[in-house]
Design a protein around this motif. Structure first.
Motif, PDB file in Angstrom:
ATOM      1  N   PHE A   1      -3.282  -0.784  -1.095  1.00  0.00           N
ATOM      2  CA  PHE A   1      -4.452  -1.646  -0.871  1.00  0.00           C
ATOM      3  C   PHE A   1      -5.556  -1.435  -1.901  1.00  0.00           C
ATOM      4  CE2 PHE A   1      -2.411  -2.581   3.067  1.00  0.00           C
ATOM      5  CZ  PHE A   1      -2.929  -3.800   3.462  1.00  0.00           C
TER       6      PHE A   1
ATOM      7  N   GLN B   1      -6.085  -6.581  -5.432  1.00  0.00           N
ATOM      8  CA  GLN B   1      -7.283  -6.653  -4.583  1.00  0.00           C
ATOM      9  C   GLN B   1      -7.557  -8.053  -4.039  1.00  0.00           C
ATOM     10  OE1 GLN B   1     -10.264  -3.721  -4.819  1.00  0.00           O
ATOM     11  NE2 GLN B   1      -8.285  -3.006  -4.163  1.00  0.00           N
TER      12      GLN B   1
ATOM     13  N   LEU C   1      -4.485  -9.546  -1.099  1.00  0.00           N
ATOM     14  CA  LEU C   1      -3.954  -8.889   0.100  1.00  0.00           C
ATOM     15  C   LEU C   1      -4.691  -9.263   1.374  1.00  0.00           C
ATOM     16  CD1 LEU C   1      -3.300  -5.291  -1.249  1.00  0.00           C
ATOM     17  CD2 LEU C   1      -1.630  -7.087  -0.818  1.00  0.00           C
TER      18      LEU C   1
ATOM     19  N   ARG D   1      -4.469  -8.256   5.755  1.00  0.00           N
ATOM     20  CA  ARG D   1      -4.254  -7.000   6.461  1.00  0.00           C
ATOM     21  C   ARG D   1      -2.786  -6.705   6.771  1.00  0.00           C
ATOM     22  NH1 ARG D   1      -6.899  -3.038   9.495  1.00  0.00           N
ATOM     23  NH2 ARG D   1      -5.400  -2.078  10.916  1.00  0.00           N
TER      24      ARG D   1
ATOM     25  N   LEU E   1      -3.329   0.719   8.582  1.00  0.00           N
ATOM     26  CA  LEU E   1      -3.023  -0.300   7.582  1.00  0.00           C
ATOM     27  C   LEU E   1      -1.600  -0.080   7.062  1.00  0.00           C
ATOM     28  CD1 LEU E   1      -6.005  -0.619   5.057  1.00  0.00           C
ATOM     29  CD2 LEU E   1      -5.038  -2.450   6.432  1.00  0.00           C
TER      30      LEU E   1
ATOM     31  N   GLN F   1      -0.186   0.772   4.501  1.00  0.00           N
ATOM     32  CA  GLN F   1      -0.370   1.406   3.187  1.00  0.00           C
ATOM     33  C   GLN F   1       0.998   1.859   2.658  1.00  0.00           C
ATOM     34  OE1 GLN F   1      -3.514   1.588   1.760  1.00  0.00           O
ATOM     35  NE2 GLN F   1      -2.576   2.400  -0.088  1.00  0.00           N
TER      36      GLN F   1
END
Length: 287
Positions: free
Chosen positions: A35, A41, A44, A46, A56, A58
């Motif tokens: 993220f 940036q 994305l 959620r 998240l 991730q």
């Protein structure tokens, strides 16, 4: 501006004055995404982490970040550009840091994508065993208007490809190298729908870095990005129509003797084919 060779090869930049994938929702069922990555940036959303629901999605592996970058990276100043830079990536983390997943989590991921109205779903993974419940989830997505794009696999097999790419209601993707030839590692059979760049592809990686990777996974992300470009331009298309347009517009492969072989992804030909099909289809009453 860093436009990777694969994005150029499929002629995506030539289409950007017409479509950049704007507002198309792309589900990426994978290891999550980084993220914090500067190239991602702006693209994305959620998404969801199926392994730890409160966290998240991730990325702790890198694979999902690489896939997301090829589809939709949007960092024209110092970073790279993906195929559909204005599309929105919804990461669905079903795979752990080793890059392994339970079929049950993949199915939950597909169901999440259907419920949350994704337009197209990237599934850059494969397995050799057939799962009836996975088939059910893929077919339900297709009927619900959500097209799944899947990798043929990297075992260099001839005459067979991995699941879920082997299911009829996916778009199955094989990989090409820079010369436009089928990459040696690609599984190939008559069930491959289209070929796209997948050899030595540079894209985003963990901790804001980039990495060069090869695989049908990379080819799949190029096709997903191309579909995002198409759906932004022609929002009403159904999964079957998208698949038909992709196959019909593919460029014939070089150095392939076999007749009626799946061809190579070409974004400009794809958009031209969609124009012809749309103008030829009869008008329907909207009452």
């Amino acid at each position: 501006m860093n436009i990777p060779w694969g994005v150029r090869r499929i002629r995506a930049p030539k289409a950007w004055n017409r479509t950049t994938g704007q507002r198309v929702k792309v589900g990426v069922i994978d290891t999550g995404v980084d993220f914090q990555h500067p190239d991602l940036q702006h693209t994305l959303e959620r998404g969801i982490n199926l392994l730890q629901r409160t966290m998240l999605p991730q990325d702790d592996n890198g694979h999902g970040t690489h896939i997301a970058g090829s589809i939709a990276a949007a960092n024209p100043v110092r970073g790279m550009i993906g195929v559909a830079p204005r599309s929105a990536i919804y990461p669905v983390k079903a795979f752990d840091y080793n890059g392994t997943a339970f079929v049950s989590d993949i199915i939950l991921g597909i169901e999440w994508c259907v419920r949350n109205r994704m337009d197209v779903v990237n599934m850059s993974f494969g397995m050799t065993t057939r799962s009836k419940s996975l088939l059910g989830a893929v077919n339900n997505a297709y009927r619900s208007g959500v097209l799944i794009v899947a990798s043929s696999g990297n075992d260099g097999k001839r005459g067979t490809i991995d699941f879920p790419a082997r299911f009829a209601n996916t778009v199955s993707v094989g990989a090409l190298n820079r010369q436009g030839r089928i990459a040696k590692f690609t599984n190939r059979s008559a069930l491959v729908d289209i070929y796209a760049p997948g050899d030595k592809v540079e894209s985003a990686w963990l901790r804001g870095r980039r990495r060069i990777m090869s695989g049908t996974s990379m080819a799949t992300s190029h096709v997903t990005g191309a579909i995002a470009l198409l759906l932004a331009d022609k929002p009403g298309l159904k999964p079957g129509e998208v698949k038909e347009i992709l196959k019909r517009s593919a460029r014939p492969l070089r150095n392939v003797k076999a007749p009626r072989r799946a061809g190579e992804l070409d974004v400009m030909r794809m958009l031209q084919t969609a124009d012809k099909i749309k103008s030829a289809s009869p008008a329907r009453e909207s009452g």
